[in-house]
Write a protein that holds these residues in place. Structure first.
Motif, PDB file in Angstrom:
ATOM      1  N   GLU A  55       0.853  -1.187   0.000  1.00  0.00           N
ATOM      2  CA  GLU A  55       0.000   0.000   0.000  1.00  0.00           C
ATOM      3  C   GLU A  55       0.891   1.240   0.000  1.00  0.00           C
ATOM      4  N   ASP A  56       0.603   2.179  -0.905  1.00  0.00           N
ATOM      5  CA  ASP A  56       1.361   3.423  -0.979  1.00  0.00           C
ATOM      6  C   ASP A  56       0.365   4.584  -0.947  1.00  0.00           C
ATOM      7  N   HIS A  57       0.197   5.172   0.247  1.00  0.00           N
ATOM      8  CA  HIS A  57      -0.797   6.238   0.448  1.00  0.00           C
ATOM      9  C   HIS A  57      -2.196   5.687   0.140  1.00  0.00           C
ATOM     10  N   THR A  58      -2.792   6.121  -0.954  1.00  0.00           N
ATOM     11  CA  THR A  58      -4.169   5.709  -1.246  1.00  0.00           C
ATOM     12  C   THR A  58      -4.266   4.636  -2.322  1.00  0.00           C
ATOM     13  N   SER A  59      -3.127   4.198  -2.878  1.00  0.00           N
ATOM     14  CA  SER A  59      -3.177   3.221  -3.969  1.00  0.00           C
ATOM     15  C   SER A  59      -2.310   2.009  -3.659  1.00  0.00           C
ATOM     16  N   LYS A  60      -2.542   0.934  -4.405  1.00  0.00           N
ATOM     17  CA  LYS A  60      -1.725  -0.267  -4.302  1.00  0.00           C
ATOM     18  C   LYS A  60      -0.603  -0.202  -5.331  1.00  0.00           C
TER      19      LYS A  60
END
Length: 291
Positions: A27-32
């Motif tokens: 997971e990177d902030h709000t996205s995969k």
């Protein structure tokens, strides 16, 4: 189709230019995001899952045929060079073919450190095919500076290969900024550690770097050959062809840089170095005893 670890993928935003294998999902902030290792080139990259296109088994087989043809041509060119070197060594060892003697040869021994176990296996297979004596060690790039001394003591190589995955990210700094590269600083420190033990460029020949690595920093650190002058991607097997040329060149001869890189898969934009003395030694007589 859902992207999974181990899938072969390409990036839509890069016009599907390179084939990657998914080695991590996070997971990177709000996205995969997927962490990608190049399947044929020594590049590591991050990409959002929505940018990835899964490559089918059929498409992969077709792409592999094309890649194999290129590898075969490179291997044939190396074999041509090797035969010429062998003929010249035989000429000198037999005083111009006037002496009937059996001689033997001791090519340079290689210690190959690789951050990718799959690439290491491919390289070891090619070393065996060519006939280069080698010890291979899988070692994470960030651990290489700490492990290099013990491995040099253990294996006593003539040639050291320090490679794995790397990449340059423009948003992290200018092209001369070592911190803008994923693993170049680890390669540089490993080279410096090796040169503390073997300062002479002829006593220990070093190849260092991977895709888009900081070529100038690696050469300044003490590498004889390195990647990547033009910050392009290098093929997984390029280090093998570089060091095999040195391993099979006589210690009385100088290895011209152009002679080393011209028959590699990537060429001079991806590989460079300095003039270096060969490693091969010839002796006689060769005695054969029945077991």
């Amino acid at each position: 189709m859902e992207v999974k670890i181990g899938d072969l993928v390409e990036r839509a935003s890069h016009q599907r230019d390179l084939l990657f294998r998914v080695i991590e999902l996070r997971e990177d902030h709000t996205s995969k995001v997927a962490v990608l290792f190049g399947e044929e080139f020594r590049l590591v990259a991050d990409a959002p899952l929505e940018d990835l296109i899964i490559v089918s088994s059929h498409e992969y087989r077709e792409r592999s045929k094309e890649g194999k043809n290129k590898l075969d041509r490179t291997y044939q060119l190396f074999q041509q060079d090797y035969r010429l070197v062998q003929q010249r060594n035989e000429y000198y060892s037999t005083s111009g073919y006037t002496a009937d003697v059996n001689y033997f040869q001791l090519p340079g021994k290689v210690l190959h450190l690789d951050g990718d176990p799959l690439y290491l296996r491919k390289c070891l297979d090619l070393y065996a095919k060519i006939g280069v004596p080698v010890q291979g060690v899988h070692c994470k790039e960030e651990e290489m500076p700490q492990r290099i001394n013990e491995l040099l003591v253990q294996f006593q190589p003539d040639i050291l290969v320090i490679t794995g995955h790397d990449s340059y990210t423009k948003s992290k700094g200018k092209i001369g900024d070592l911190h803008a590269y994923r693993n170049s600083r680890h390669f540089v420190q490993a080279v410096k550690e090796a040169r503390q033990k073997y300062p002479s460029l002829d006593q220990l020949v070093i190849f260092a770097g991977a895709c888009q690595s900081h070529f100038e920093a690696l050469i300044r650190a003490g590498a004889n050959f390195a990647s990547s002058p033009s910050r392009i991607n290098i093929h997984a097997l390029d280090p093998v062809y570089v060091v095999a040329k040195i391993s099979f060149t006589s210690f009385v001869d100088r290895v011209n840089v152009w002679d080393v890189v011209r028959n590699t898969i990537t060429g001079e934009r991806g590989l460079g170095g300095i003039d270096t003395r060969g490693i091969l030694r010839t002796g006689l007589p060769f005695q054969h005893y029945e077991d």
